[in-house]
Design a protein around this motif. Structure first.
Motif: not given
Lengths: 115, 111
Positions: B31-32, B51, B93, B95-99, B101
């Protein structure tokens, strides 16, 4: 200056040694992320902390560990260093805990050279 | 887990031309979608983000488009200048804790 402070900027050490990399997040940011970038490579996620607690782990070796202290600064400890650990280590911070919906602010990185 | 593919790995354009970099992702819950620019020897810097409830976003010469159905998003740079030369990373991402790349695109703008 991004507001994220990483020290030291450069580090040269021998194989088998242990080093500690330090990161102070931007004021107001509660999350700290560590990334490893090898030569001409992408950004490999290592670990994330939010307000002192570990929240996510990536491909972090068992020889590596990290923590976030009450003042929110974070340290990445690398032990039994190997030549292949030579890389640029970035710390990033964000205001939220979920990474999403908030961009990261990166520090200038610590260049680690293992000889 | 989430997988992000970025293409091309290298892009060379003439000054004044447009450049397009594309990323695909696998997790429909993503979502991001931020984009980062990393100049040689420097830190990655956020240049634009989008977004999941938006299809396009513009900021001067750069724009990002998102196609949620096809699970891809693209960075568009118009009227390229030599100072646009850098490595560009897309990220995702859920919506969890990591992005996560992408592998990066090295953009060369020839004067």
């Amino acid at each position: 200056d991004s507001g994220v402070t990483q020290t030291p900027k450069h580090l040269i050490t021998a194989t088998g040694q242990r080093v500690t990399l330090r990161c102070s997040p931007r004021s107001g940011d509660l999350s700290v992320y560590w990334y490893q970038q090898s030569l001409d490579q992408g950004l490999q996620f290592l670990i994330q902390y939010y307000n002192g607690e570990e929240r996510a782990k990536g491909n972090i070796l068992e020889r590596f560990s990290a923590q976030q202290f009450p003042d929110l600064h974070s340290e990445l400890n690398l032990s039994s260093l190997e030549l292949g650990d030579s890389a640029l280590y970035f710390c990033a911070s964000s205001v939220g805990d979920r990474g999403g919906n908030y961009g990261y602010t990166f520090g200038s990185g610590t260049r680690l050279t293992v000889v | 887990g989430e997988n992000v593919e970025q293409h091309p790995s290298t892009l060379s354009v003439q000054e004044g031309d447009s450049a397009v970099i594309k990323c695909t992702y696998s997790d429909s819950a993503s979502n991001y979608f931020p984009w980062y620019k990393q100049e040689l020897g420097k830190r990655p810097q956020l240049i634009i983000d989008i977004r999941s409830n938006v299809g396009e976003k513009k900021d001067q010469r750069i724009a990002v488009t998102l196609n949620k159905t096809a699970k891809h998003f693209s960075l568009h740079i118009t009227e390229t200048q030599p100072e646009d030369s850098a490595v560009y990373f897309c990220a995702v991402n859920t919506g969890g804790f990591k992005t996560i790349f992408g592998a990066g695109t090295r953009l060369f703008v020839k004067a």
